[in-house]
Motif scaffolding. Structure first.
Motif, PDB file in Angstrom:
ATOM      1  N   LEU A  99      48.963 -10.807  75.750  1.00 45.90           N
ATOM      2  CA  LEU A  99      49.351  -9.659  75.029  1.00 45.90           C
ATOM      3  C   LEU A  99      50.422  -9.894  73.972  1.00 45.90           C
ATOM      4  N   PHE A 100      50.302  -9.235  72.856  1.00 45.62           N
ATOM      5  CA  PHE A 100      51.320  -9.577  71.796  1.00 45.62           C
ATOM      6  C   PHE A 100      51.656  -8.303  71.008  1.00 45.62           C
ATOM      7  N   GLY A 101      52.919  -7.995  70.849  1.00 43.23           N
ATOM      8  CA  GLY A 101      53.251  -6.781  69.971  1.00 43.23           C
ATOM      9  C   GLY A 101      53.349  -7.094  68.594  1.00 43.23           C
ATOM     10  N   THR A 102      53.140  -5.687  67.885  1.00 41.92           N
ATOM     11  CA  THR A 102      53.391  -5.842  66.380  1.00 41.92           C
ATOM     12  C   THR A 102      53.718  -4.233  65.971  1.00 41.92           C
ATOM     13  N   ASN A 103      54.242  -4.210  64.757  1.00 41.08           N
ATOM     14  CA  ASN A 103      54.341  -2.793  64.104  1.00 41.08           C
ATOM     15  C   ASN A 103      53.632  -2.374  63.267  1.00 41.08           C
ATOM     16  N   THR A 104      52.888  -1.363  63.143  1.00 42.10           N
ATOM     17  CA  THR A 104      52.173  -0.683  62.059  1.00 42.10           C
ATOM     18  C   THR A 104      52.832   0.468  61.348  1.00 42.10           C
ATOM     19  N   ASP A 105      54.199   0.947  62.074  1.00 42.25           N
ATOM     20  CA  ASP A 105      54.778   2.182  61.542  1.00 42.25           C
ATOM     21  C   ASP A 105      55.202   2.030  60.177  1.00 42.25           C
ATOM     22  N   ALA A 106      55.916   1.040  59.919  1.00 46.34           N
ATOM     23  CA  ALA A 106      56.307   0.607  58.696  1.00 46.34           C
ATOM     24  C   ALA A 106      55.478   0.863  57.472  1.00 46.34           C
ATOM     25  N   ALA A 107      54.186   0.121  57.356  1.00 46.80           N
ATOM     26  CA  ALA A 107      53.126   0.194  56.598  1.00 46.80           C
ATOM     27  C   ALA A 107      52.669   1.625  56.506  1.00 46.80           C
ATOM     28  N   GLY A 108      52.520   2.200  57.694  1.00 51.73           N
ATOM     29  CA  GLY A 108      51.868   3.577  57.759  1.00 51.73           C
ATOM     30  C   GLY A 108      52.873   4.699  57.028  1.00 51.73           C
ATOM     31  N   PHE A 109      54.372   4.416  57.330  1.00 59.83           N
ATOM     32  CA  PHE A 109      55.359   5.348  56.652  1.00 59.83           C
ATOM     33  C   PHE A 109      55.287   5.407  55.328  1.00 59.83           C
ATOM     34  N   LEU A 110      55.175   3.945  54.504  1.00 59.99           N
ATOM     35  CA  LEU A 110      55.254   3.904  53.046  1.00 59.99           C
ATOM     36  C   LEU A 110      54.176   4.354  52.653  1.00 59.99           C
ATOM     37  N   GLY A 111      52.771   4.251  53.224  1.00 63.01           N
ATOM     38  CA  GLY A 111      51.498   4.715  52.510  1.00 63.01           C
ATOM     39  C   GLY A 111      51.784   5.762  51.577  1.00 63.01           C
ATOM     40  N   PRO A 112      52.222   6.922  52.182  1.00 60.35           N
ATOM     41  CA  PRO A 112      52.038   8.141  51.514  1.00 60.35           C
ATOM     42  C   PRO A 112      53.134   8.515  50.216  1.00 60.35           C
ATOM     43  N   ILE A 113      54.044   7.322  50.156  1.00 55.05           N
ATOM     44  CA  ILE A 113      55.203   7.448  49.381  1.00 55.05           C
ATOM     45  C   ILE A 113      55.043   6.235  48.409  1.00 55.05           C
ATOM     46  N   LEU A 114      54.101   5.499  48.446  1.00 56.22           N
ATOM     47  CA  LEU A 114      53.962   4.279  47.648  1.00 56.22           C
ATOM     48  C   LEU A 114      54.459   4.405  46.042  1.00 56.22           C
ATOM     49  N   ASP A 115      53.978   5.485  45.629  1.00 55.54           N
ATOM     50  CA  ASP A 115      54.028   5.916  44.052  1.00 55.54           C
ATOM     51  C   ASP A 115      55.572   6.534  43.890  1.00 55.54           C
ATOM     52  N   VAL A 116      56.177   6.688  44.590  1.00 51.87           N
ATOM     53  CA  VAL A 116      57.677   7.163  44.549  1.00 51.87           C
ATOM     54  C   VAL A 116      58.838   6.300  44.337  1.00 51.87           C
ATOM     55  N   PRO A 117      59.553   6.151  43.166  1.00 52.52           N
ATOM     56  CA  PRO A 117      60.621   5.328  42.923  1.00 52.52           C
ATOM     57  C   PRO A 117      61.814   5.396  43.716  1.00 52.52           C
ATOM     58  N   LEU A 118      61.853   4.667  44.713  1.00 50.59           N
ATOM     59  CA  LEU A 118      62.868   4.731  45.745  1.00 50.59           C
ATOM     60  C   LEU A 118      64.081   3.626  45.580  1.00 50.59           C
ATOM     61  N   GLU A 119      63.792   2.486  44.709  1.00 52.96           N
ATOM     62  CA  GLU A 119      64.751   1.728  44.502  1.00 52.96           C
ATOM     63  C   GLU A 119      66.014   2.300  43.879  1.00 52.96           C
ATOM     64  N   GLY A 120      67.122   2.210  44.799  1.00 58.28           N
ATOM     65  CA  GLY A 120      68.472   2.687  44.564  1.00 58.28           C
ATOM     66  C   GLY A 120      68.585   4.233  44.815  1.00 58.28           C
ATOM     67  N   ALA A 121      67.427   4.868  45.322  1.00 55.66           N
ATOM     68  CA  ALA A 121      67.491   6.252  45.575  1.00 55.66           C
ATOM     69  C   ALA A 121      68.324   6.680  46.782  1.00 55.66           C
ATOM     70  N   PRO A 122      69.045   7.691  46.892  1.00 54.35           N
ATOM     71  CA  PRO A 122      69.689   7.926  48.052  1.00 54.35           C
ATOM     72  C   PRO A 122      68.686   8.679  49.119  1.00 54.35           C
ATOM     73  N   VAL A 123      68.750   8.272  50.303  1.00 60.99           N
ATOM     74  CA  VAL A 123      67.744   8.827  51.348  1.00 60.99           C
ATOM     75  C   VAL A 123      68.623   9.118  52.457  1.00 60.99           C
ATOM     76  N   ILE A 124      68.308  10.500  53.201  1.00 60.93           N
ATOM     77  CA  ILE A 124      68.728  10.873  54.469  1.00 60.93           C
ATOM     78  C   ILE A 124      67.742  10.482  55.627  1.00 60.93           C
TER      79      ILE A 124
END
Length: 270
Positions: A99-124
């Motif tokens: 058994l091995f573990g991985t994480n698909t959350d990071a890619a799943g999170f970014l999917g809906p906002i891939l076209d949002v310019p987040l470089e240098g953007a403030p985030v909460i």
């Protein structure tokens, strides 16, 4: 259960929509397998992985609250997730059967906002648990920041910012919000059976996006408040389906069927 199966584990778990998603895809593909939800309390996590590891019909599992960090102790980590993200949400069988573990959350999170310019953007970011790990990892990859974390455990949250090399600060959950391009709820607050997440969104600019990864209920108080303000929103189904698609291929060796997104979403919001 006879035949091949996968599942989602957590505590609580009855609210999970993962079985609906995976079984929908299995039916569309005509695959003779099943996907179910299984409650696993924290003290039973080690026993769970031992038993499933010995079951040849078990294809893997998704991992949700509160096991995303603890599950790393019970499976191998060939991708170095412990050092990079620090939490897993998927366990599957490797070529040798282990058994091995991985994480698909990071890619799943970014999917809906891939076209949002987040470089240098403030985030909460609200929360500092396993989902927050994956989201901070993703935000670091796109160069977002500074990050303001609202969390009960300030020391833990500050450690996460340092881990991912992100500039920012940590504030108590009840703090007033700074202006930000993106507000993310990565905590269980607002989920069925949990206290509501009540934030004053007035400091956010009119072009801000509010992203709530909670999906039960789908219309959380946070998203409702954001829509009342006319802000763009992203609900928890977006991330849920995105991460599920990556996990599905690990479990059943084929990608989900294409062309059924609207049909699936209609089932999920019933």
């Amino acid at each position: 259960m006879t035949g091949r199966y996968a599942e989602v584990i957590g505590d609580p778990i009855a609210h999970s929509k993962s079985p609906l998603i995976h079984n929908f895809w299995l039916e569309k593909l005509g695959i003779d397998a099943a996907y179910r939800a299984t409650r696993v309390p924290p003290e039973g996590l080690g026993r769970y992985f031992t038993e499933r590891g010995e079951d040849p019909n078990w294809c893997g599992c998704n991992v949700t609250i509160p096991h995303k960090i603890a599950a790393l102790e019970h499976v191998s980590d060939p991708g170095g997730i412990r050092e990079s993200i620090g939490a897993i949400n998927t366990v599957a069988r490797g070529p040798g059967g282990g058994l091995f573990g991985t994480n698909t959350d990071a890619a799943g999170f970014l999917g809906p906002i891939l076209d949002v310019p987040l470089e240098g953007a403030p985030v909460i970011l609200v929360g500092s648990g396993g989902a927050a790990n994956a989201i901070l990892f993703a935000l670091a990859q796109v160069g977002a920041g500074p990050i303001t974390m609202l969390a009960r455990n300030a020391l833990k949250a500050a450690g996460l910012l340092a881990r991912f090399g992100l500039k920012g600060e940590v504030k108590p959950l009840a703090s007033s919000l700074p202006p930000a391009a993106l507000l993310i709820n990565a905590s269980p607050l607002g989920m069925k059976g949990q206290p509501l997440l009540q934030l004053d969104l007035s400091p956010l600019p009119d072009n801000a996006i509010v992203y709530d990864i909670v999906y039960a209920p789908l219309e959380t108080a946070l998203l409702r408040a954001a829509r009342d303000r006319g802000l763009e929103t992203v609900d928890g189904l977006e991330m849920l389906v995105g991460q599920a698609a990556l996990a599905f291929e690990l479990f059943f060796d084929v990608p989900p069927p294409e062309g059924y997104d609207e049909e699936l979403r209609a089932k999920l919001v019933q």
